[in-house]
Design a protein around this motif. Structure first.
Motif, PDB file in Angstrom:
ATOM      1  N   ALA A  17       0.836  -1.208   0.000  1.00 59.21           N
ATOM      2  CA  ALA A  17       0.000   0.000   0.000  1.00 59.21           C
ATOM      3  C   ALA A  17       0.869   1.255   0.000  1.00 59.21           C
ATOM      4  CB  ALA A  17      -0.924  -0.002   1.216  1.00 59.21           C
ATOM      5  N   LYS A  18       0.365   2.289  -0.627  1.00 57.00           N
ATOM      6  CA  LYS A  18       1.079   3.569  -0.709  1.00 57.00           C
ATOM      7  C   LYS A  18       0.392   4.657   0.123  1.00 57.00           C
ATOM      8  CE  LYS A  18       3.811   2.321  -4.249  1.00 57.00           C
ATOM      9  NZ  LYS A  18       4.911   1.512  -3.876  1.00 57.00           N
ATOM     10  N   ASP A  19      -0.599   4.262   0.909  1.00 54.55           N
ATOM     11  CA  ASP A  19      -1.341   5.239   1.703  1.00 54.55           C
ATOM     12  C   ASP A  19      -1.184   4.942   3.194  1.00 54.55           C
ATOM     13  OD1 ASP A  19      -2.961   3.041   2.173  1.00 54.55           O
ATOM     14  OD2 ASP A  19      -4.576   3.719   0.852  1.00 54.55           O
ATOM     15  N   ASP A  20      -2.026   5.563   4.013  1.00 52.57           N
ATOM     16  CA  ASP A  20      -1.947   5.405   5.474  1.00 52.57           C
ATOM     17  C   ASP A  20      -2.270   3.991   5.953  1.00 52.57           C
ATOM     18  OD1 ASP A  20      -1.286   8.058   5.663  1.00 52.57           O
ATOM     19  OD2 ASP A  20      -3.294   8.721   6.256  1.00 52.57           O
ATOM     20  N   SER A  21      -2.819   3.164   5.090  1.00 55.29           N
ATOM     21  CA  SER A  21      -3.156   1.803   5.496  1.00 55.29           C
ATOM     22  C   SER A  21      -1.942   0.870   5.459  1.00 55.29           C
ATOM     23  CB  SER A  21      -4.264   1.229   4.596  1.00 55.29           C
ATOM     24  OG  SER A  21      -3.781   1.001   3.284  1.00 55.29           O
ATOM     25  N   LYS A  22      -0.814   1.337   4.932  1.00 55.88           N
ATOM     26  CA  LYS A  22       0.394   0.515   4.835  1.00 55.88           C
ATOM     27  C   LYS A  22       0.808   0.031   6.222  1.00 55.88           C
ATOM     28  CE  LYS A  22       5.114   0.521   3.056  1.00 55.88           C
ATOM     29  NZ  LYS A  22       4.974  -0.628   2.179  1.00 55.88           N
ATOM     30  N   ASP A  23       0.998  -1.284   6.351  1.00 57.16           N
ATOM     31  CA  ASP A  23       1.364  -1.869   7.642  1.00 57.16           C
ATOM     32  C   ASP A  23       2.183  -3.138   7.394  1.00 57.16           C
ATOM     33  OD1 ASP A  23       1.589  -2.827  10.229  1.00 57.16           O
ATOM     34  OD2 ASP A  23      -0.571  -2.963  10.581  1.00 57.16           O
ATOM     35  N   ASP A  24       3.477  -2.949   7.168  1.00 55.80           N
ATOM     36  CA  ASP A  24       4.364  -4.084   6.903  1.00 55.80           C
ATOM     37  C   ASP A  24       4.327  -5.094   8.039  1.00 55.80           C
ATOM     38  OD1 ASP A  24       5.181  -2.948   4.496  1.00 55.80           O
ATOM     39  OD2 ASP A  24       6.940  -2.011   5.378  1.00 55.80           O
ATOM     40  N   GLU A  25       4.411  -4.620   9.259  1.00 55.91           N
ATOM     41  CA  GLU A  25       4.439  -5.528  10.406  1.00 55.91           C
ATOM     42  C   GLU A  25       3.114  -6.268  10.561  1.00 55.91           C
ATOM     43  OE1 GLU A  25       5.836  -7.931  13.141  1.00 55.91           O
ATOM     44  OE2 GLU A  25       7.043  -6.602  11.910  1.00 55.91           O
ATOM     45  N   GLY A  26       2.012  -5.611  10.241  1.00 59.95           N
ATOM     46  CA  GLY A  26       0.710  -6.281  10.291  1.00 59.95           C
ATOM     47  C   GLY A  26       0.648  -7.451   9.321  1.00 59.95           C
ATOM     48  N   VAL A  27       1.192  -7.262   8.124  1.00 56.80           N
ATOM     49  CA  VAL A  27       1.222  -8.333   7.128  1.00 56.80           C
ATOM     50  C   VAL A  27       2.111  -9.475   7.630  1.00 56.80           C
ATOM     51  CG1 VAL A  27       1.980  -8.925   4.787  1.00 56.80           C
ATOM     52  CG2 VAL A  27       0.739  -6.796   5.195  1.00 56.80           C
ATOM     53  N   ARG A  28       3.278  -9.133   8.181  1.00 52.91           N
ATOM     54  CA  ARG A  28       4.183 -10.172   8.693  1.00 52.91           C
ATOM     55  C   ARG A  28       3.554 -10.927   9.864  1.00 52.91           C
ATOM     56  NH1 ARG A  28       8.213  -6.327   6.905  1.00 52.91           N
ATOM     57  NH2 ARG A  28       8.144  -5.188   8.870  1.00 52.91           N
ATOM     58  N   GLU A  29       2.802 -10.237  10.699  1.00 53.13           N
ATOM     59  CA  GLU A  29       2.154 -10.899  11.840  1.00 53.13           C
ATOM     60  C   GLU A  29       1.108 -11.902  11.365  1.00 53.13           C
ATOM     61  OE1 GLU A  29       1.350 -12.324  15.452  1.00 53.13           O
ATOM     62  OE2 GLU A  29       3.052 -11.067  14.891  1.00 53.13           O
ATOM     63  N   ILE A  30       0.366 -11.557  10.339  1.00 55.89           N
ATOM     64  CA  ILE A  30      -0.603 -12.512   9.783  1.00 55.89           C
ATOM     65  C   ILE A  30       0.130 -13.744   9.275  1.00 55.89           C
ATOM     66  CG2 ILE A  30      -2.200 -12.915   7.868  1.00 55.89           C
ATOM     67  CD1 ILE A  30      -3.065  -9.945   8.240  1.00 55.89           C
ATOM     68  N   ALA A  31       1.239 -13.548   8.577  1.00 58.75           N
ATOM     69  CA  ALA A  31       2.017 -14.682   8.065  1.00 58.75           C
ATOM     70  C   ALA A  31       2.573 -15.521   9.219  1.00 58.75           C
ATOM     71  CB  ALA A  31       3.158 -14.182   7.181  1.00 58.75           C
ATOM     72  N   ARG A  32       3.055 -14.861  10.275  1.00 59.98           N
ATOM     73  CA  ARG A  32       3.556 -15.605  11.448  1.00 59.98           C
ATOM     74  C   ARG A  32       2.471 -16.478  12.055  1.00 59.98           C
ATOM     75  NH1 ARG A  32       5.503 -10.515  13.027  1.00 59.98           N
ATOM     76  NH2 ARG A  32       7.649 -10.264  12.320  1.00 59.98           N
ATOM     77  N   ARG A  33       1.262 -15.922  12.162  1.00 62.72           N
ATOM     78  CA  ARG A  33       0.150 -16.695  12.729  1.00 62.72           C
ATOM     79  C   ARG A  33      -0.226 -17.871  11.840  1.00 62.72           C
ATOM     80  NH1 ARG A  33      -4.106 -12.179  14.166  1.00 62.72           N
ATOM     81  NH2 ARG A  33      -2.952 -11.186  12.538  1.00 62.72           N
TER      82      ARG A  33
END
Length: 75
Positions: A48-64
């Motif tokens: 995402a290129k806007d305020d919704s960008k959340d790299d760590e959120g994406v990684r946390e989903i993958a970790r789960r």
């Protein structure tokens, strides 16, 4: 719009199921996939290129997802 949201949710559920089954299948035949996937997470990000960008959120989903696969006895 509601139908689009429902269809998107259904696709996500179906894709997640198929991905888990694929991981389970590969891991049972050639152990190490989950470790490989886990080691790759530092390269995972949110495009995402806007305020919704959340790299760590994406990684946390993958970790789960990886933890869930391990808990099911695949790793």
């Amino acid at each position: 719009m509601r139908d689009d949201m429902i269809r998107t949710r259904q696709r996500e559920i179906a894709a997640e199921h198929l991905l888990f089954k694929l991981i389970e299948y590969v891991e049972s035949r050639d152990p190490g996939l989950l470790d490989f996937l886990e080691a790759s997470l530092s390269h995972l990000g949110d495009p995402a290129k806007d305020d919704s960008k959340d790299d760590e959120g994406v990684r946390e989903i993958a970790r789960r997802m990886i933890a869930g696969a391990r808990a099911q006895g695949t790793g």
